[in-house]
Design an enzyme around this catalytic site. Structure first.
Site, PDB file in Angstrom:
ATOM      1  N   HIS A   1       0.865  -1.175   0.000  1.00 17.63           N
ATOM      2  CA  HIS A   1       0.000   0.000   0.000  1.00 17.63           C
ATOM      3  C   HIS A   1       0.905   1.229   0.000  1.00 17.63           C
ATOM      4  O   HIS A   1       2.022   1.197   0.494  1.00 17.63           O
ATOM      5  CB  HIS A   1      -0.866  -0.038   1.265  1.00 17.63           C
TER       6      HIS A   1
ATOM      7  N   LYS B   1     -10.531  -1.408  10.251  1.00 14.02           N
ATOM      8  CA  LYS B   1     -10.699  -2.542   9.343  1.00 14.02           C
ATOM      9  C   LYS B   1     -11.103  -3.817  10.088  1.00 14.02           C
ATOM     10  O   LYS B   1     -11.403  -4.830   9.457  1.00 14.02           O
ATOM     11  CB  LYS B   1      -9.416  -2.784   8.544  1.00 14.02           C
TER      12      LYS B   1
ATOM     13  N   ASP C   1       3.180  -4.622   7.972  1.00  9.58           N
ATOM     14  CA  ASP C   1       1.916  -3.905   7.832  1.00  9.58           C
ATOM     15  C   ASP C   1       0.794  -4.935   7.913  1.00  9.58           C
ATOM     16  O   ASP C   1       0.553  -5.686   6.980  1.00  9.58           O
ATOM     17  CB  ASP C   1       1.893  -3.164   6.490  1.00  9.58           C
TER      18      ASP C   1
END
Length: 404
Positions: free
Chosen positions: A121, A224, A198
């Protein structure tokens, strides 16, 4: 007992309509929906105990502090960190990565190397680029193959004594690929490099065990995994957190201040300057409890079934191609239909109340690798159903006819 109807009833938003149709929410990779218990926890803080933490002897301040620190302990146990003070509250994964990247400027010199992967990302690329620009270090990239997997032989060749930190995701947000991070961490440690993982896309689907992984840093966002937006976690091994300088200066992160000299507070407060998102931190602990009550084995089983079912149904559509076909992937399906822009598909099926993500998903290098402008991404959660998938597939078929 995994009772899907009971679970769905616990998410108020799933009962609403969009464009006169029942909401079908397949954008969980961007943010998950929130169960009523999390919503209630936020309201309860503001209604019953609203006060600043760590700073007052009065009752409300002590209650707020206790609730906030209890949440820290829940998260410590959830990811199996050794100490509660290894858990740093942040505003999200991006904030967490930036704390570490900024701190590493103290240890990096010209010619040192930072490794990221081609699956990252943007929030796990740009902070490291900024670090390299400031320090003269070199950014190296672990490449991917056509299935969307990292090429491990290339990773082995990239690692050297010049490697100071490896930053790689646990699961790709764009493709759903699950990376072999335990083995990658061990390899990095053998050359003396630190490792940041991550975990933003992993924590909704599994329970990371940071002691088993032996990562130096593990970062993720609360929103999330059924928690509030504006919440995140930086886990760091105590030895690393003590070495890193503070990211921000202000209240709470100090032991003493004079105009001549400031000394910093001990962990975790060294990295938590200013008044935090107290309600969010408390509610994140509630979200962790909620997901553990359902059980991550149950979540994984349900999402695997949804992924396999959706994959099979989508591949029945002529001209549809799925990007990211690793044997090890989570419930994220990125696809395109030949000759049709992904944005057009997303726009049309939205009229049926179906929420998917279109574009490069903040992972533009992946799209450049495949030479495409973006994909349609359906990211599924444990509260989704096969019936919803059927409706999406039929809507995509109709969109294809309209756009062909």
């Amino acid at each position: 007992m995994f009772d899907i109807q009971k679970i769905r009833s616990e998410f108020p938003i799933l009962s609403r309509t969009i464009n006169g149709k029942p909401l079908i929410y397949f954008d969980n990779g961007a943010t998950s929906q929130k169960p009523q218990v999390v919503i209630d926890a936020i309201a309860k803080y503001y209604q019953d105990i609203n006060a600043n933490i760590h700073r007052g002897v009065h009752t409300l301040s002590q209650m707020a502090t206790d609730a906030y620190e209890e949440s820290r302990t829940k998260i410590q146990k959830h990811i199996n960190a050794t100490q509660a003070h290894e858990i740093i509250f942040t505003s999200g994964t991006t904030h967490s990565v930036n704390i570490v990247a900024a701190g590493f400027a103290s240890f990096i010199k010209p010619g040192d190397e930072v490794l990221v992967s081609a699956l990252e990302h943007h929030s796990n690329i740009v902070p490291w680029q900024m670090l390299c620009e400031r320090t003269g270090a070199v950014l190296k990239v672990i490449p991917i193959n056509e299935t969307g997997e990292l090429i491990q032989s290339d990773y082995d060749e990239l690692l050297s004594s010049r490697t100071k930190i490896v930053a790689v995701n646990h699961i790709s947000n764009a493709l759903g690929t699950v990376n072999p991070i335990k083995e990658m961490i061990a390899k990095a440690h053998r050359v003396g490099a630190a490792v940041l993982i991550d975990g933003a896309q992993a924590v909704p689907h599994l329970k990371p065990d940071v002691q088993d992984l032996q990562c130096d840093f593990y970062v993720f966002s609360g929103h999330k995994m059924c928690g509030p937006t504006g919440t995140g976690i930086l886990y760091g091994k105590e030895e690393w957190l003590r070495k890193l300088p503070p990211y921000q200066g202000g209240g709470e992160m100090i032991a003493s201040v004079s105009f001549e000299k400031t000394t910093y507070a001990d962990l975790p407060h060294k990295f938590e300057a200013g008044t935090p998102n107290i309600a969010g931190g408390i509610a994140l602990g509630v979200a962790v409890d909620y997901m553990n009550e359902i059980g991550f084995e149950n979540i994984s089983k349900a999402e695997s079934e949804l992924r396999d079912y959706a994959t099979a149904k989508l591949l029945e559509i002529e001209g549809l191609k799925i990007f990211g076909t690793s044997k090890h992937k989570t419930s994220v399906i990125s696809f395109n239909i030949e000759g049709i822009h992904p944005y057009d598909i997303g726009t049309i099926i939205e009229k049926k109340g179906i929420a998917v993500r279109t574009g490069h998903h903040c992972a533009q290098p992946i799209m450049d690798f495949y030479k495409i402008p973006g994909t349609v991404r359906a990211s599924l959660a444990f509260y989704n159903t096969k019936e919803e998938i059927d409706i999406m597939v039929e809507a995509i078929k109709k969109a294809k006819v309209m756009l062909s």
